[in-house]
Motif scaffolding. Structure first.
Motif, PDB file in Angstrom:
ATOM      1  N   GLY A   1      13.251  -1.316   5.235  1.00 43.77           N
ATOM      2  CA  GLY A   1      11.217  -0.744   4.775  1.00 43.77           C
ATOM      3  C   GLY A   1      12.365  -0.480   3.382  1.00 43.77           C
ATOM      4  O   GLY A   1      12.077  -1.388   3.114  1.00 43.77           O
TER       5      GLY A   1
ATOM      6  N   GLU B   1     -12.445   4.415   9.390  1.00 40.67           N
ATOM      7  CA  GLU B   1     -10.854   3.908   9.644  1.00 40.67           C
ATOM      8  C   GLU B   1     -11.227   2.576   9.629  1.00 40.67           C
ATOM      9  O   GLU B   1     -12.379   2.056  10.431  1.00 40.67           O
TER      10      GLU B   1
ATOM     11  N   LEU C   1       0.587   9.939  -0.007  1.00 40.58           N
ATOM     12  CA  LEU C   1       1.584   8.314  -0.352  1.00 40.58           C
ATOM     13  C   LEU C   1       1.639   8.016  -1.279  1.00 40.58           C
ATOM     14  O   LEU C   1       3.389   7.281  -0.850  1.00 40.58           O
TER      15      LEU C   1
ATOM     16  N   TYR D   1       3.847   9.243   7.152  1.00 38.35           N
ATOM     17  CA  TYR D   1       2.121   9.045   7.144  1.00 38.35           C
ATOM     18  C   TYR D   1       0.990   8.804   8.025  1.00 38.35           C
ATOM     19  O   TYR D   1       0.458   8.699   7.566  1.00 38.35           O
TER      20      TYR D   1
ATOM     21  N   GLN E   1      18.986   2.625   8.370  1.00 36.68           N
ATOM     22  CA  GLN E   1      18.715   1.739   6.535  1.00 36.68           C
ATOM     23  C   GLN E   1      19.563   1.641   5.963  1.00 36.68           C
ATOM     24  O   GLN E   1      19.535   3.326   6.107  1.00 36.68           O
TER      25      GLN E   1
ATOM     26  N   ASN F   1      -2.099   0.652  10.651  1.00 37.20           N
ATOM     27  CA  ASN F   1      -1.518   1.786  10.966  1.00 37.20           C
ATOM     28  C   ASN F   1      -2.112   3.066  10.411  1.00 37.20           C
ATOM     29  O   ASN F   1      -3.577   2.759   9.557  1.00 37.20           O
ATOM     30  N   HIS F   2      -2.062   3.607  11.516  1.00 41.48           N
ATOM     31  CA  HIS F   2      -3.230   4.815  11.554  1.00 41.48           C
ATOM     32  C   HIS F   2      -2.931   5.940  10.313  1.00 41.48           C
ATOM     33  O   HIS F   2      -1.992   6.676  11.136  1.00 41.48           O
ATOM     34  N   LYS F   3      -3.601   6.491   8.954  1.00 41.46           N
ATOM     35  CA  LYS F   3      -2.786   6.885   7.924  1.00 41.46           C
ATOM     36  C   LYS F   3      -3.134   8.705   8.486  1.00 41.46           C
ATOM     37  O   LYS F   3      -4.031   8.530   8.173  1.00 41.46           O
ATOM     38  N   MET F   4      -2.360   9.070   6.666  1.00 38.77           N
ATOM     39  CA  MET F   4      -3.447  10.790   6.796  1.00 38.77           C
ATOM     40  C   MET F   4      -4.033   9.911   6.110  1.00 38.77           C
ATOM     41  O   MET F   4      -5.600  10.864   5.830  1.00 38.77           O
ATOM     42  N   GLY F   5      -3.658   9.690   5.050  1.00 36.78           N
ATOM     43  CA  GLY F   5      -5.301   9.551   4.130  1.00 36.78           C
ATOM     44  C   GLY F   5      -4.881   8.527   3.356  1.00 36.78           C
ATOM     45  O   GLY F   5      -4.935   7.271   4.666  1.00 36.78           O
ATOM     46  N   PHE F   6      -5.801   7.945   2.268  1.00 37.87           N
ATOM     47  CA  PHE F   6      -6.077   6.435   1.455  1.00 37.87           C
ATOM     48  C   PHE F   6      -6.064   5.790   3.013  1.00 37.87           C
ATOM     49  O   PHE F   6      -6.019   4.525   3.016  1.00 37.87           O
ATOM     50  N   ARG F   7      -7.397   5.777   3.868  1.00 39.32           N
ATOM     51  CA  ARG F   7      -7.463   5.594   4.952  1.00 39.32           C
ATOM     52  C   ARG F   7      -8.195   4.470   4.560  1.00 39.32           C
ATOM     53  O   ARG F   7      -8.160   2.838   5.591  1.00 39.32           O
TER      54      ARG F   7
ATOM     55  N   GLU G   1       9.779  -5.131   7.046  1.00 41.10           N
ATOM     56  CA  GLU G   1       9.656  -5.718   7.657  1.00 41.10           C
ATOM     57  C   GLU G   1       9.565  -3.881   8.810  1.00 41.10           C
ATOM     58  O   GLU G   1      10.389  -2.833   7.603  1.00 41.10           O
ATOM     59  N   PRO G   2      10.104  -3.818  10.312  1.00 37.80           N
ATOM     60  CA  PRO G   2       9.932  -2.617  10.319  1.00 37.80           C
ATOM     61  C   PRO G   2      11.192  -2.266  10.328  1.00 37.80           C
ATOM     62  O   PRO G   2      11.271  -1.093  10.424  1.00 37.80           O
TER      63      PRO G   2
ATOM     64  N   ASP H   1      -5.072  11.649   0.161  1.00 39.13           N
ATOM     65  CA  ASP H   1      -4.272  10.581  -0.025  1.00 39.13           C
ATOM     66  C   ASP H   1      -3.132  10.458  -1.320  1.00 39.13           C
ATOM     67  O   ASP H   1      -2.505   9.353  -0.852  1.00 39.13           O
TER      68      ASP H   1
ATOM     69  N   MET I   1       5.668  -5.020   7.890  1.00 39.79           N
ATOM     70  CA  MET I   1       5.184  -4.271   7.914  1.00 39.79           C
ATOM     71  C   MET I   1       4.720  -3.549   6.526  1.00 39.79           C
ATOM     72  O   MET I   1       4.657  -3.578   6.116  1.00 39.79           O
ATOM     73  N   TRP I   2       3.719  -2.295   7.189  1.00 41.74           N
ATOM     74  CA  TRP I   2       3.311  -1.908   5.807  1.00 41.74           C
ATOM     75  C   TRP I   2       1.970  -2.620   4.873  1.00 41.74           C
ATOM     76  O   TRP I   2       2.734  -1.984   3.272  1.00 41.74           O
TER      77      TRP I   2
END
Lengths: 575, 575
Positions: free
Chosen positions: B162, B56, B423, A408, A320, B249-255, B158-159, B420, B191-192
């Protein structure tokens, strides 16, 4: 064998090149235990890291069941004799020094802290019984733990008594005696009991703090009234003791370790046997607490260490951006960006620094016969627990940052490492409690022996830098050590010296770790041939002095000022 | 109406007593919007905080479905006209000033950031179209967003791209034109993408950065080749555009906020309309990014604020321990312990300080016609984004600590607030990216207008302290401001001035917030009658100068030294 969990050469460096463990112990034995540990941690603990997080303990019909691979991993741990590693040979142990045991443990904690936690508690529990229990108690309760067939817990907190153990309400009523000693019936509720119930071991040995009521039925006030009892889940006659699981705590992390609210004595009273004399409970329990505090520190260091290694691997692969000032050509690995290197070096000084700090404490445990070592251990235990927890967590935070958005997500482990490590500044005494222990008990109310032993160590370390490029760091260390002493003198005159205890701990902790980084740099410089490993240690030392040590002055300025802006704040400040 | 989310008087204080928003705007209108916002946030957003975390987003048959109450809450938000609040009246808006809109938004972010995120992105998306789009594009795409019927996204990353948008590979091939402008066919992976797909709005308006290939079919290099396209999920003729959800995307928070990998153009190419001129994409997108950066800051401040209020409530109820030096009597509420007060004051200066910083930026947006305001906004946007994210997270961390073991369980909200908020230092430009933006673009490569406007503001604020007990803080501020200037001069001579950009941002951010705390103390002192609220603001200012400001010297020392210990570290340091 990989360096995925903890760099093996670093462990060898810390144990042998720095702490000189080979002087009194057989290095080959320790090396083989470390080999086994690294291998088992990678093969039996690490593969279940996510599984232990996702498959939380379940409570059904009064019995907690845990994710089966956890029990499987612990059986392999037992089969290798690792529960027994640190115990004397006469009770089935390997008599390994404490520093080697914690180094072994660090691999398991890095691989899967939630599984390793069961082992840590069991070993500390067995050691307490082995120290203070009667021969029959040792044989009956400690022995199966040393074999890894039974697991152990520590039952201190209650819903209304977390940090304040003086407020424990669990009652222990005399109920005769037998060959296991004076027998009592216990009634009360114990909260936050890690491993409080599970279906992975044949039995569970609870060590319970409770109070024996006086003649009028009232409980003695204060912590002096606390006694310690062995209260097994299953009694020696095979019947179930009167202990029930009132609930499971659903945690943010560390999920594989079942954490329970236990009710003792809902029926006739749970049967427990007194350990040693009545009223000595807290003093005895402090042995286990101190061991667990070092264990928390090692665990926090290990979680930090793994996230550091994951970060190095990711940063070496993720392409990156370009060199600053360059706009063409192929993207470069982010490990080449100065800011990523800064984060990796921060992780390195935190993770390796914390591991060094905890292994130093372990080596002091091995030398407790020596007064200077004993005093230094008492002084450093709250630091090892707290510094490792706080900066270990900071290393985990940086790991997420280095991984960017990927960090994350739950596709990577770094988010779980961060969640897991967040427990460590809380349990076994919060940071605030450790700060009061350090400043109140170990510094201000001490005869100065602890500080004197630290100062002696600083002087020895500084002496080894004369004529080297490390003299500049030695000068800073001496200056800060002097400022700490000045600060303590100022606090002695203060009417509320503990009001900024946590800030004092921040400063003190960084000075201790600065000392240890200088010691690591000294040891690295003494290695034959200056290779990349040694250069890395020396650079980490420089980084710590350039990036971290400047923070100490800011903390000390706050403490020295004796500011009461927080302590004297009226409650309406927070309306 | 409660103060559970954000203290209403604080918002009024910041907007009217400090930022003087009533001077050019009708206070009654703003007050009624804030009343509505607080009420709706508590009634429709807050009750689903845990639900949005647990349930989720799901991807099934190519369609993402989100937790239904999220859509319900956003429909109520739309019904109250809140999507439209900040838009001019001629396109259906209420023409509220930006500072009032963000204050309203803060309530929703505090109550449920994952729901609020959809609204924030939609509004910023619509504003970009309203600014740069053609009248037909505005009517077709922005209008339904302003009504809250359609939602919007920003598709940048994009993947493989970033932080580095120069490496975007999404292609846009010309495909004629129609009444919506020049039409293109887009192919690529984004992505994202927050809100990248969901089933809560009638349509989704993607704003996509892509490159138009040259005559030889190759994509132009660098960010100059980026153009901006409107790519709706459903086309104006009602047919589905060629966009598919490749994954969630399976996030830790902000789900609750669905975050997607989107594939554009797997079949014939996704249809998109060019916004404005080709090659202006990044410049246009910067409007949305800057707005989103303030939005991230407000969100981070709001999460911090809620955790602060939860901490105050918990600390006022939780009984534990006694006054230091006292061993008898009943336990006291932990809010009385000095260390807890210290943590609460830290939370207060972080949460209220971050909110103040972001609302200041919003008020500068309202005054962009003024050159000094515009320059200051450019300078402070990376600070607002980063400082709020980093110290907001620190406030969330303290909330867990104040709650002790309970805070680590999912029975309380503070653990989720921490997850949350994690992020926020990542998305919309990481802390490292913001640091380079600040030091590189806004400080070193600027004509100095940004810094000059900050210095002018400092001088005005300092002038208001003459003859008060705040002069001592003013002196510190002047000293630090001078040191920042000296540091910048030193950096101009340095061969790698950006190597310690993040540390510079740390110092700079604290100086900015120190300025704002002095401004808040000034404003509080100007209130009629010194009540507890005003005293709290003044104490928080004192706390910030006594506990936080000393850290600035440590950071500046690092930057000024020009150390290359990290930047020059060979990669073998991390073996």
């Amino acid at each position: 064998m990989s360096d995925a969990l903890i760099v093996r050469r670093d462990v060898s460096f810390l144990l042998f090149d720095w702490l000189d463990l080979g002087k009194h112990h057989d290095r080959a034995t320790i090396d083989s235990v470390l080999d086994l540990s690294e291998k088992l941690a990678e093969q039996a603990f690490l593969p279940h890291y996510k599984g232990a997080d996702v498959h939380e303990p379940q409570l059904k019909d009064g019995q907690v069941s845990i994710y089966p691979p956890i029990g499987g991993a612990l059986r392999e741990y037992a089969n290798l004799g690792l529960f027994a590693a640190g115990f004397p040979e006469d009770i089935g142990g390997l008599a390994l020094p404490s520093a080697a045991c914690w180094a072994s443990y660090a691999y398991f904690a890095a691989a899967n802290i939630a599984i390793a936690g069961y082992a840590m508690l069991t070993v500390a529990n067995a050691r307490l019984i082995a120290t203070f229990g009667s021969p029959n108690q040792i044989e009956q309760f400690a022995q199966p733990e040393i074999e890894g067939r039974w697991f152990g817990t520590m039952c201190l907190s209650e819903p209304q008594a977390g940090s304040s153990l003086a407020d424990v309400r669990t009652r222990a009523e005399p109920d005769g005696s037998d060959d296991l000693g004076a027998r009592y019936r216990l009634t009360g509720n114990k909260m936050w009991i890690s491993g409080g119930d599970q279906d992975a071991s044949e039995n569970i040995v609870h060590l319970v703090l409770a109070k024996v009521p006086g003649a009028d039925g009232s409980l003695p006030a204060g912590t002096e009234g606390l006694s310690l009892f062995i209260v097994p889940k299953t009694l020696p006659d095979g019947s179930r003791n009167d202990i029930s699981v009132a609930g499971l705590n659903h945690k943010m992390g560390f999920r594989g370790t079942a954490n329970c609210l236990l009710n003792f004595g809902e029926k006739d009273g749970a049967i427990g046997w007194l350990v040693g004399e009545p009223g000595r409970g807290l003093r005895q329990m402090f042995q286990m607490m101190n061991e667990a505090r070092i264990g928390v520190g090692v665990g926090a260091a290990a979680l930090a260490y793994r996230s550091y290694r994951l970060s190095v691997a990711y940063a070496g692969e993720r392409l990156q951006g370009r060199e600053i000032g360059t706009r063409t050509g192929d993207p470069i690995a982010i490990i080449r960006h100065p800011d990523v290197k800064r984060m990796l070096l921060s992780q390195k000084v935190y993770a390796e620094g914390a591991l060094a700090l905890c292994l130093l404490c372990a080596s002091l445990v091995d030398n407790e016969a020596d007064a200077e070592a004993r005093e230094l251990l008492a002084l450093l235990t709250p630091v090892a627990k707290t510094w490792s927890s706080e900066y270990g967590l900071a290393a985990n935070d940086l790991a997420i940052q280095i991984h960017g958005g990927y960090g994350y997500t739950r596709d990577f482990d770094v988010e779980q490492l961060w969640r897991d490590n967040r427990l460590n500044p809380i349990h076994e005494g919060t940071t605030g409690i450790q700060a009061i222990d350090l400043l109140g008990r170990k510094v201000l109310n001490d005869d100065g022996a602890g500080l004197a032993s630290l100062e002696a160590r600083i002087a020895r370390t500084v002496g080894r830098t004369v004529g080297t490029d490390r003299e500049v760091y030695a000068q800073q260390l001496v200056r800060l050590s002097g400022q700490i002493a000045t600060c303590i003198e100022a606090l002695r005159q203060h009417h509320a010296p503990l009001a900024n205890a946590t800030t004092f701990l921040s400063a003190f902790g960084h000075v201790v770790v600065a000392l240890l980084w200088l010691e690591q740099a000294n040891a690295a410089s003494a290695l034959e041939g200056e290779d990349a490993f040694a250069a890395g240690k020396r650079r980490a030392c420089r980084f710590f002095y350039e990036y971290e040590v400047p923070r100490v002055d800011a903390w000390l300025a706050i403490v020295r000022s004796g500011t009461d802006v927080a302590g004297n704040a009226p409650l309406e400040t927070f309306i």
